[in-house]
Structure formats: structure tokens, C-alpha cells
Motif scaffolding. Structure first.
Motif, PDB file in Angstrom:
ATOM      1  N   GLY A 239       0.823  -1.195   0.000  1.00 31.12           N
ATOM      2  CA  GLY A 239       0.000   0.000   0.000  1.00 31.12           C
ATOM      3  C   GLY A 239       0.857   1.245   0.000  1.00 31.12           C
ATOM      4  O   GLY A 239       2.074   1.199   0.202  1.00 31.12           O
ATOM      5  N   ARG A 240       0.210   2.375  -0.205  1.00 28.11           N
ATOM      6  CA  ARG A 240       0.930   3.647  -0.287  1.00 28.11           C
ATOM      7  C   ARG A 240       1.645   4.003   1.015  1.00 28.11           C
ATOM      8  O   ARG A 240       2.784   4.463   1.013  1.00 28.11           O
ATOM      9  N   VAL A 241       0.994   3.760   2.153  1.00 33.77           N
ATOM     10  CA  VAL A 241       1.609   4.088   3.444  1.00 33.77           C
ATOM     11  C   VAL A 241       2.864   3.241   3.664  1.00 33.77           C
ATOM     12  O   VAL A 241       3.895   3.743   4.110  1.00 33.77           O
TER      13      VAL A 241
ATOM     14  N   VAL B 203       2.527  -0.359  -6.061  1.00 35.18           N
ATOM     15  CA  VAL B 203       1.908   0.381  -4.963  1.00 35.18           C
ATOM     16  C   VAL B 203       0.417   0.542  -5.236  1.00 35.18           C
ATOM     17  O   VAL B 203       0.025   1.184  -6.206  1.00 35.18           O
ATOM     18  N   LEU B 204      -0.390  -0.052  -4.371  1.00 33.39           N
ATOM     19  CA  LEU B 204      -1.837   0.106  -4.487  1.00 33.39           C
ATOM     20  C   LEU B 204      -2.236   1.424  -3.861  1.00 33.39           C
ATOM     21  O   LEU B 204      -1.877   1.724  -2.719  1.00 33.39           O
ATOM     22  N   SER B 205      -2.968   2.202  -4.639  1.00 34.39           N
ATOM     23  CA  SER B 205      -3.423   3.502  -4.166  1.00 34.39           C
ATOM     24  C   SER B 205      -4.675   3.881  -4.936  1.00 34.39           C
ATOM     25  O   SER B 205      -4.787   3.576  -6.132  1.00 34.39           O
TER      26      SER B 205
ATOM     27  N   ALA C  29       2.463   9.807  -9.307  1.00 34.57           N
ATOM     28  CA  ALA C  29       3.809   9.560  -9.807  1.00 34.57           C
ATOM     29  C   ALA C  29       4.708   9.322  -8.603  1.00 34.57           C
ATOM     30  O   ALA C  29       4.575   9.989  -7.571  1.00 34.57           O
ATOM     31  N   PHE C  30       5.573   8.356  -8.730  1.00 34.60           N
ATOM     32  CA  PHE C  30       6.500   8.047  -7.645  1.00 34.60           C
ATOM     33  C   PHE C  30       7.885   8.522  -8.032  1.00 34.60           C
ATOM     34  O   PHE C  30       8.246   8.510  -9.205  1.00 34.60           O
TER      35      PHE C  30
ATOM     36  N   GLY D  10      -5.895  -1.797  -7.884  1.00 30.19           N
ATOM     37  CA  GLY D  10      -6.530  -2.875  -7.137  1.00 30.19           C
ATOM     38  C   GLY D  10      -5.793  -4.180  -7.325  1.00 30.19           C
ATOM     39  O   GLY D  10      -4.718  -4.221  -7.944  1.00 30.19           O
ATOM     40  N   VAL D  11      -6.371  -5.261  -6.823  1.00 31.18           N
ATOM     41  CA  VAL D  11      -5.727  -6.572  -6.863  1.00 31.18           C
ATOM     42  C   VAL D  11      -5.437  -7.008  -8.298  1.00 31.18           C
ATOM     43  O   VAL D  11      -4.296  -7.357  -8.633  1.00 31.18           O
TER      44      VAL D  11
END
Length: 162
Positions: free
Chosen positions: A45-47, A63-65, A70-71, A81-82
Motif C-alpha cells: 500500500g501507499r503508506v 503500490v496500491l493507491s 507519480a513516484f 486494485g488486486v
């Protein structure tokens, strides 16, 4: 595509508190975890991504968000999602991906993971994040290895072992 959850879990199911682990660091667990996922895609996840940004795990991070973001890491990819996460992993030519948290991500993926590598940490800890409940009848315990400070359990879903 094989999906494998990897988590450190206290006896009461706690996996985290305030974005960190609530027990003292267990270096041997950290080492086996990092070695296990080193050359593979990881789903988080993002956190969790933000918490690990200083030392990103795996060869690619999915990263699921809910929001497309943009990273600032070349190896990071967004998934909504999955199914999207699995498609991203497959597009990276991954034959397996490790699901590494947080709690909401473990919960989303629990119905579809093929394997679990769970570091069982002795004791009960206060926390705000828990590993999802799962039906042991649907799983086969392949191995249990004792280490100093934790026990590593390797599980395979019965339907995945057929």
C-alpha cells in the motif's frame, strides 16, 4: 503468477503500531525477509511504500493507491486494485510477487494468495494493524523453522498445492 504474503505477526495477530513494528527489531527476521523478496516484485500500500522509501524492498514495487500518483522511484508502479497489481507484475515478467503490507493490502489479497511466509513473533503487543484472519483448513503448513526470536512458518493454499 504466484502471490505470496510475507508478514511478521505477533501471537495476537498484531503486525504494526503507528506505522512501525511494536516489538524490538529481530535482525535475523529482517535478513531472511530481505533475502526472500530481493529479486522479486513486491505489492504494498501507499503508506507502506512511503515508510520504506529510504530503503525500497524488492526489484520492483507495485503500490496500491486509490489515486494515480507519480513516484519518485524508477522501480515503483501504480496499481488501482488486486487485478491491476497482478497485471502490473505480469507486465514486469514476474512469475511471483510478494504481498508485503500493510494490513488493508494483506486483507485485500488474502483470498487470492497462493502462499504465506509468516514470521511468528512470540508475545502479544499493542497495535493498530492486524494480519487478516484466515481458515487454517484451507492451508497446508509446509515448514516451520525456529530462529532466535521468531518462528518462520511457510504455508501453501490447498488449492495451490494440487
Amino acid at each position: 503468477m504466484e502471490l505470496i504474503s510475507v508478514a511478521a505477526v505477533a501471537e495476537n495477530g498484531v503486525i504494526g503500531k503507528d506505522g512501525d513494528i511494536p516489538w524490538p527489531n529481530i535482525p535475523e527476521d529482517t535478513q531472511q525477509y530481505r533475502e526472500r523478496i530481493a529479486d522479486s516484485a513486491v505489492i504494498m500500500g501507499r503508506v507502506t511504500f512511503d515508510a520504506m522509501r529510504h530503503n525500497l524492498p524488492g526489484s520492483a514495487q507495485i503500490v496500491l493507491s486509490r489515486s494515480v500518483t507519480a513516484f519518485d522511484a524508477e522501480t515503483a508502479h501504480h496499481a488501482a486494485g488486486v487485478d491491476d497489481a497482478v497485471e502490473v507484475a505480469e507486465s514486469l515478467d514476474a512469475n511471483r510477487a510478494y504481498v508485503i503490507g500493510g494490513a488493508g493490502i494483506y486483507d485485500l489479497f488474502q483470498p487470492v494468495v497462493d502462499r504465506m511466509a509468516l514470521s511468528r513473533v512470540p508475545g502479544e503487543y499493542e497495535g493498530d494493524s492486524y494480519f487478516p484472519n484466515w481458515d487454517e483448513d484451507e492451508w497446508i503448513l509446509l515448514a516451520r523453522t525456529e530462529y532466535d526470536g521468531f518462528t518462520l512458518e511457510e504455508w501453501v493454499r490447498r488449492s495451490a498445492s494440487a
